[in-house]
Design a protein around this motif. Structure first.
Motif, PDB file in Angstrom:
ATOM      1  N   UNK A  18       0.849  -1.186   0.000  1.00  0.00           N
ATOM      2  CA  UNK A  18       0.000   0.000   0.000  1.00  0.00           C
ATOM      3  C   UNK A  18       0.888   1.240   0.000  1.00  0.00           C
ATOM      4  N   UNK A  19       0.308   2.395  -0.305  1.00  0.00           N
ATOM      5  CA  UNK A  19       1.104   3.621  -0.369  1.00  0.00           C
ATOM      6  C   UNK A  19       0.895   4.475   0.877  1.00  0.00           C
ATOM      7  N   UNK A  20       1.912   5.234   1.235  1.00  0.00           N
ATOM      8  CA  UNK A  20       1.870   6.039   2.455  1.00  0.00           C
ATOM      9  C   UNK A  20       1.056   7.321   2.290  1.00  0.00           C
ATOM     10  N   UNK A  21       0.790   7.740   1.059  1.00  0.00           N
ATOM     11  CA  UNK A  21       0.077   8.995   0.805  1.00  0.00           C
ATOM     12  C   UNK A  21      -1.437   8.764   0.710  1.00  0.00           C
ATOM     13  N   UNK A  22      -1.957   7.857   1.552  1.00  0.00           N
ATOM     14  CA  UNK A  22      -3.371   7.530   1.507  1.00  0.00           C
ATOM     15  C   UNK A  22      -4.254   8.671   1.984  1.00  0.00           C
ATOM     16  N   UNK A  23      -3.720   9.623   2.719  1.00  0.00           N
ATOM     17  CA  UNK A  23      -4.518  10.773   3.138  1.00  0.00           C
ATOM     18  C   UNK A  23      -4.783  11.747   2.015  1.00  0.00           C
ATOM     19  N   UNK A  24      -3.971  11.703   0.949  1.00  0.00           N
ATOM     20  CA  UNK A  24      -4.104  12.607  -0.183  1.00  0.00           C
ATOM     21  C   UNK A  24      -4.711  11.915  -1.401  1.00  0.00           C
ATOM     22  N   UNK A  25      -4.300  10.682  -1.661  1.00  0.00           N
ATOM     23  CA  UNK A  25      -4.748   9.935  -2.837  1.00  0.00           C
ATOM     24  C   UNK A  25      -5.547   8.726  -2.362  1.00  0.00           C
ATOM     25  N   UNK A  26      -6.868   8.895  -2.281  1.00  0.00           N
ATOM     26  CA  UNK A  26      -7.720   7.902  -1.641  1.00  0.00           C
ATOM     27  C   UNK A  26      -8.547   7.062  -2.607  1.00  0.00           C
ATOM     28  N   UNK A  44      -3.894  20.899   9.964  1.00  0.00           N
ATOM     29  CA  UNK A  44      -3.367  19.610  10.415  1.00  0.00           C
ATOM     30  C   UNK A  44      -4.303  18.516   9.916  1.00  0.00           C
ATOM     31  N   UNK A  45      -3.740  17.489   9.247  1.00  0.00           N
ATOM     32  CA  UNK A  45      -4.562  16.415   8.683  1.00  0.00           C
ATOM     33  C   UNK A  45      -4.022  15.045   9.096  1.00  0.00           C
ATOM     34  N   UNK A  46      -4.622  14.407  10.081  1.00  0.00           N
ATOM     35  CA  UNK A  46      -4.263  13.017  10.415  1.00  0.00           C
ATOM     36  C   UNK A  46      -5.080  12.046   9.559  1.00  0.00           C
ATOM     37  N   UNK A  47      -4.542  10.862   9.317  1.00  0.00           N
ATOM     38  CA  UNK A  47      -5.265   9.832   8.574  1.00  0.00           C
ATOM     39  C   UNK A  47      -4.743   8.466   8.973  1.00  0.00           C
ATOM     40  N   UNK A  48      -5.594   7.458   8.846  1.00  0.00           N
ATOM     41  CA  UNK A  48      -5.212   6.085   9.178  1.00  0.00           C
ATOM     42  C   UNK A  48      -5.677   5.161   8.056  1.00  0.00           C
ATOM     43  N   UNK A  49      -4.970   4.042   7.921  1.00  0.00           N
ATOM     44  CA  UNK A  49      -5.312   3.020   6.936  1.00  0.00           C
ATOM     45  C   UNK A  49      -5.026   1.656   7.535  1.00  0.00           C
ATOM     46  N   UNK A  50      -6.020   0.784   7.506  1.00  0.00           N
ATOM     47  CA  UNK A  50      -5.865  -0.606   7.943  1.00  0.00           C
ATOM     48  C   UNK A  50      -6.200  -1.496   6.759  1.00  0.00           C
ATOM     49  N   UNK A  51      -5.299  -2.419   6.425  1.00  0.00           N
ATOM     50  CA  UNK A  51      -5.461  -3.287   5.266  1.00  0.00           C
ATOM     51  C   UNK A  51      -5.419  -4.747   5.702  1.00  0.00           C
ATOM     52  N   UNK A  54      -2.286  -8.641   8.313  1.00  0.00           N
ATOM     53  CA  UNK A  54      -2.928  -7.333   8.475  1.00  0.00           C
ATOM     54  C   UNK A  54      -1.879  -6.239   8.679  1.00  0.00           C
ATOM     55  N   UNK A  55      -2.178  -5.063   8.200  1.00  0.00           N
ATOM     56  CA  UNK A  55      -1.261  -3.930   8.337  1.00  0.00           C
ATOM     57  C   UNK A  55      -2.038  -2.681   8.728  1.00  0.00           C
ATOM     58  N   UNK A  56      -1.532  -1.954   9.706  1.00  0.00           N
ATOM     59  CA  UNK A  56      -2.129  -0.693  10.136  1.00  0.00           C
ATOM     60  C   UNK A  56      -1.076   0.401  10.036  1.00  0.00           C
ATOM     61  N   UNK A  57      -1.501   1.583   9.650  1.00  0.00           N
ATOM     62  CA  UNK A  57      -0.577   2.712   9.549  1.00  0.00           C
ATOM     63  C   UNK A  57      -1.316   4.014   9.823  1.00  0.00           C
ATOM     64  N   UNK A  58      -0.554   4.999  10.260  1.00  0.00           N
ATOM     65  CA  UNK A  58      -1.106   6.316  10.561  1.00  0.00           C
ATOM     66  C   UNK A  58      -0.188   7.387   9.992  1.00  0.00           C
ATOM     67  N   UNK A  59      -0.792   8.463   9.506  1.00  0.00           N
ATOM     68  CA  UNK A  59      -0.042   9.592   8.959  1.00  0.00           C
ATOM     69  C   UNK A  59      -0.503  10.883   9.620  1.00  0.00           C
ATOM     70  N   UNK A  60       0.405  11.832   9.707  1.00  0.00           N
ATOM     71  CA  UNK A  60       0.094  13.162  10.225  1.00  0.00           C
ATOM     72  C   UNK A  60       0.779  14.185   9.336  1.00  0.00           C
ATOM     73  N   UNK A  61      -0.005  15.097   8.755  1.00  0.00           N
ATOM     74  CA  UNK A  61       0.536  16.123   7.861  1.00  0.00           C
ATOM     75  C   UNK A  61       0.184  17.508   8.396  1.00  0.00           C
ATOM     76  N   UNK A  62       1.168  18.401   8.369  1.00  0.00           N
ATOM     77  CA  UNK A  62       0.981  19.802   8.736  1.00  0.00           C
ATOM     78  C   UNK A  62       1.150  20.657   7.480  1.00  0.00           C
ATOM     79  N   UNK A  63       0.202  21.566   7.252  1.00  0.00           N
ATOM     80  CA  UNK A  63       0.195  22.382   6.038  1.00  0.00           C
ATOM     81  C   UNK A  63       0.289  23.863   6.372  1.00  0.00           C
ATOM     82  N   UNK A  64       0.875  24.596   5.449  1.00  0.00           N
ATOM     83  CA  UNK A  64       0.925  26.055   5.512  1.00  0.00           C
ATOM     84  C   UNK A  64       0.106  26.590   4.349  1.00  0.00           C
TER      85      UNK A  64
END
Length: 298
Positions: free
Chosen positions: A25-33, A208-215, A222-232
């Motif tokens: 899976x890709x890590x940019x799941x919060x942006x490309x869903x 601030x945009x948090x996101x999670x993905x469980x596959x 099984x795989x779980x991951x979490x992302x946290x992005x800060x934007x200006x």
């Protein structure tokens, strides 16, 4: 040198065949869903095209490489979207190509919240060139080329530009792709994704945009991951991704005039490089374009 490459390719094939590996899976799941859950296309009804490429174990021939793509248009009057999703996965001597068309429809369930549903159908094609490993070794099976139909669905509860929670089954195989011969070594059926994300405004210029993905899949761990992005100002973002098997990733994102460009550098601090030229790092590049050119992080 050829013999060394064959050994590495055999190791990769053996890992695929005898161990329950983690999903690609890709890590940019919060942006490309949309490639994960086609119902997420309803968050961007103006239409969008996106592509993302991921390369693992840099320096090793035959290392896992995945390319995702999606494109959709909005049917504004009916509150729906329609489009396609693509996936091409390559690992050692195995290649898996998938293509699906989807239709998604939203239903308003409150003043600010919507429920989106999607259906998709397509095909999967597996090309396994196992005889390339060592044609003289009877331990390696014959080449496999198989095509199978797939269907899938997605559901998503969301509030535009605030949050989303979704569950998808983008790949439900209608046959037994890759399990010819009765050994059940290559099983690509039933892939599940659980996604969630939110957007928080921290003043006028910061988000601030948090996101999670469980596959989960029947044939993978099984795989779980979490992302946290800060934007200006919704234009430049920087963040971190962490996975349940120890991988960490640093991410950057640029958004301007409807165009989004993201990069991720992933590594496992607990794993040693295979050798001086073959590391445990993964590079990922994502590109998207919104037809309405609107800024939006969710």
């Amino acid at each position: 040198m050829k013999r060394i490459q064959l050994i590495f390719m055999a190791m990769l094939a053996a890992a695929t065949a005898t161990q329950a590996q983690q999903p690609l899976t890709h890590t940019q799941h919060g942006q490309l869903r949309t490639v994960i859950n086609p119902a997420a296309s309803l968050l961007r009804t103006g239409g969008e095209v996106s592509v993302i490429g991921r390369r693992q174990w840099v320096g090793l021939d035959g290392a896992p490489t995945v390319l995702w793509g999606s494109g959709h248009i909005g049917l504004q009057r009916s509150g729906a979207t329609t489009g396609i999703t693509l996936r091409h996965e390559s690992m050692a001597v195995e290649k898996l190509t998938e293509a699906s068309a989807f239709f998604a429809k939203s239903v308003r369930i409150s003043e600010t919240e919507y429920l989106g549903l999607s259906l998709n159908a397509g095909f999967s094609y597996m090309d396994g060139r196992f005889s390339q490993l060592d044609p003289q070794d009877p331990a390696f099976r014959e080449d496999v080329r198989e095509t199978d139909a797939l269907v899938g669905f997605g559901v998503m509860l969301y509030r535009p530009e605030r949050y989303y929670v979704g569950l998808s089954l983008p790949r439900l195989m209608l046959g037994n792709l890759g399990v010819g011969g009765g050994d059940n070594r290559y099983d690509f059926r039933n892939l599940y994704h659980l996604t969630a994300g939110a957007l928080f405004h921290m003043g006028i210029d910061f988000q601030f945009r948090p996101s999670v993905l469980v596959t989960y899949s029947e044939s993978l761990r099984p795989q779980a991951e979490a992302s946290a992005m800060f934007y200006i100002k919704q234009v430049f973002g920087i963040g971190l991704n962490a996975r349940s098997y120890g991988e960490l990733a640093g991410m950057v994102q640029f958004n301007f005039s409807g165009l989004g460009l993201g990069y991720s550098y992933q590594f496992n601090p607990g794993s040693e490089p295979l050798n001086r030229r073959i590391g445990n790092t993964t590079h990922e590049i994502g590109l998207s374009y919104r037809f309405d050119r609107a800024l939006g992080l969710l």
